[in-house]
Design an enzyme around this catalytic site. Sequence first.
Site, PDB file in Angstrom:
ATOM      1  N   ASN A  45      44.486 -31.208  -1.091  1.00  8.99           N
ATOM      2  CA  ASN A  45      44.946 -30.377  -2.210  1.00  8.99           C
ATOM      3  C   ASN A  45      44.876 -29.028  -1.745  1.00  8.99           C
ATOM      4  OD1 ASN A  45      45.230 -32.208  -4.208  1.00  8.99           O
ATOM      5  ND2 ASN A  45      43.110 -32.402  -4.548  1.00  8.99           N
ATOM      6  N   HIS A 130      43.884 -35.790 -16.684  1.00  6.96           N
ATOM      7  CA  HIS A 130      42.890 -36.085 -15.831  1.00  6.96           C
ATOM      8  C   HIS A 130      41.831 -37.014 -16.409  1.00  6.96           C
ATOM      9  CE1 HIS A 130      39.695 -35.366 -12.547  1.00  6.96           C
ATOM     10  NE2 HIS A 130      40.876 -35.688 -11.693  1.00  6.96           N
ATOM     11  N   GLU A 174      47.205 -30.583 -19.016  1.00  8.62           N
ATOM     12  CA  GLU A 174      47.257 -30.154 -17.705  1.00  8.62           C
ATOM     13  C   GLU A 174      48.373 -29.017 -17.563  1.00  8.62           C
ATOM     14  OE1 GLU A 174      46.732 -32.931 -14.396  1.00  8.62           O
ATOM     15  OE2 GLU A 174      45.571 -34.058 -15.626  1.00  8.62           O
ATOM     16  N   SER A 178      48.385 -33.958 -12.213  1.00  9.64           N
ATOM     17  CA  SER A 178      47.838 -33.989 -10.826  1.00  9.64           C
ATOM     18  C   SER A 178      48.753 -35.117  -9.969  1.00  9.64           C
ATOM     19  CB  SER A 178      46.557 -34.241 -10.791  1.00  9.64           C
ATOM     20  OG  SER A 178      46.148 -35.268 -11.704  1.00  9.64           O
ATOM     21  N   ASP A 203      44.402 -27.205 -18.621  1.00 13.87           N
ATOM     22  CA  ASP A 203      43.988 -27.635 -17.111  1.00 13.87           C
ATOM     23  C   ASP A 203      44.756 -27.078 -15.914  1.00 13.87           C
ATOM     24  OD1 ASP A 203      43.303 -28.751 -14.742  1.00 13.87           O
ATOM     25  OD2 ASP A 203      41.955 -30.158 -15.595  1.00 13.87           O
ATOM     26  N   HIS A 206      45.986 -27.526 -10.489  1.00 13.29           N
ATOM     27  CA  HIS A 206      46.714 -27.809  -9.536  1.00 13.29           C
ATOM     28  C   HIS A 206      47.889 -26.434  -9.639  1.00 13.29           C
ATOM     29  CE1 HIS A 206      45.241 -31.629  -7.856  1.00 13.29           C
ATOM     30  NE2 HIS A 206      44.984 -31.764  -9.200  1.00 13.29           N
ATOM     31  N   LYS A 237      40.930 -26.480  -4.754  1.00 14.31           N
ATOM     32  CA  LYS A 237      41.970 -26.999  -4.324  1.00 14.31           C
ATOM     33  C   LYS A 237      42.944 -26.048  -3.727  1.00 14.31           C
ATOM     34  CE  LYS A 237      41.871 -30.865  -7.639  1.00 14.31           C
ATOM     35  NZ  LYS A 237      40.564 -30.792  -8.057  1.00 14.31           N
TER      36      LYS A 237
HETATM   37  C1  LIG Z   1      43.636 -31.828 -13.227  1.00 12.62           C
HETATM   38  C2  LIG Z   1      42.366 -31.948 -12.712  1.00 12.62           C
HETATM   39  N1  LIG Z   1      41.299 -31.589 -13.234  1.00 12.62           N
HETATM   40  C3  LIG Z   1      40.260 -31.532 -12.753  1.00 12.62           C
HETATM   41  C4  LIG Z   1      39.837 -31.940 -11.634  1.00 12.62           C
HETATM   42  C5  LIG Z   1      38.380 -31.920 -11.158  1.00 12.62           C
HETATM   43  O1  LIG Z   1      38.132 -31.074 -10.241  1.00 12.62           O
HETATM   44  P1  LIG Z   1      37.135 -30.911  -9.136  1.00 12.62           P
HETATM   45  O2  LIG Z   1      37.531 -31.795  -8.010  1.00 12.62           O
HETATM   46  O3  LIG Z   1      36.684 -29.722  -8.844  1.00 12.62           O
HETATM   47  O4  LIG Z   1      35.969 -31.632  -9.655  1.00 12.62           O
HETATM   48  C6  LIG Z   1      40.799 -32.604 -10.943  1.00 12.62           C
HETATM   49  C7  LIG Z   1      40.387 -33.154  -9.564  1.00 12.62           C
HETATM   50  O5  LIG Z   1      40.892 -33.971  -9.038  1.00 12.62           O
HETATM   51  C8  LIG Z   1      42.144 -32.498 -11.257  1.00 12.62           C
HETATM   52  O6  LIG Z   1      43.279 -32.988 -10.642  1.00 12.62           O
END
Ligand SMILES: Cc1ncc(COP(=O)(O)O)c(C=O)c1O
Length: 394
Positions: A45, A130, A174, A178, A203, A206, A237
């Site tokens: 990422n 997620h 999101e 992701s 969120d 990404h 990321k």
């Molecule tokens: C859409 C999304 N939100 C939250 C997270 C969590 O982030 P972190 O890796 O900082 O815990 C991820 C990570 O995989 C993600 O893809």
Amino acid sequence: MEQRIRTRLAGRERDGLLRKLIPVDQEKHGRMRAGDKEFINFSSNDYLGLSSHPDIIKAARKAAGPVFGSSASRLMTGSTGLHDALEQKTAGFKGKPAALVFNSGYQANVGVISALCGRGDVIFSDRLNHASIVDGILLSGAKSFRYRHNDIAHLEELLSGERRKYRNSMIITETIFSMDGDIAPVREIVSLKKRFDSLLMADEAHATGIFGETGAGILEQAGITDDCDIAMGTFSKALGSFGAYIASSGAIKEYLVNTCRAFIYSTALPASVINASIAAIDAVKKEPFRRTALLANAAHLRGRLREKGLDVKGESQIVPVILGKNPETARAGEKLREKGYWVTPVRPPTVPKGTARLRISVTCDHTRDVLEKFADDLCDILEDRAWDTRNLRS
Ligand SMILES: Cc1ncc(COP(=O)(O)O)c(C=O)c1O
């Protein structure tokens, strides 16, 4: 108990779902090592290559000073001037009045959702959100409805039927998904959130650093920053650092500082990480060529794979090739590894059953030659095998 655990593990192995930790060493320029072999990394990422940016490494070293750990939670003695500086910089970057830093994106989603929503409230969540959003909703105790992925008509139907039965309402999506790499219809979601008196939490894990004029994300690109109540994102990321944030009104921030257990009861990130994140935001602002190159690379690879007949989804730096079955997807990952590419197969429960996939993650450091050769090799691998034919259009 131990016997039950062993039986479950055996079942996972049989279904092609057993995961193993593989020690690797990250290298610059989209490469990595596992054992004595070098791979081109298509599972990172670190989309903008910022985790090896000299300014970010320098910032981390400088702030490590004579003391490394932060020693306590933010509300005890773990809050430094750098934490404040990062929060101000993040708020400015995201175009919101305030920001709050969290130790990880997982913690931010679980903590924020469960702090803001509770019994008597309702949450409308995209079906492909997620795991951290799903867990936050469960922990909140609020009633929740999952709408079909990016399906505005379904969201509207659920809001029409259910919203009025509850006190407060929140819609969560999101902005770049992701595992699918597609973009949420955020403008339409904003219209619905206004019509149905709901909060919107987006969120941008990404999207941060990549989309929008200054790299702030999809909310910026769509011109709806002011309409989104809670913009969540990560420093881990595209920003190449670690940790996460929410950007919001000052009142929401203050409320979270007082009520969010994931924030209150966890040791603060160390100053070196915080200073690295400050430098990362500066790098995103100063070096827009990275996101331009990234999106051009992604469009190039997606175009090549489609030309070759692959049904490739998404419209971002995340390029998913859905194969369907778990063991076949794992085998395709192994075949790619034999050719020197690291593409981690993604299987349920990370993605819905029957949609196991190769999640190809493009970075700005992949060269055109690498992308072209990868496209050829991937298609050869898929064409060689009878199991992949569903994914080939002709
Ligand atoms: C859409 C999304 N939100 C939250 C997270 C969590 O982030 P972190 O890796 O900082 O815990 C991820 C990570 O995989 C993600 O893809």
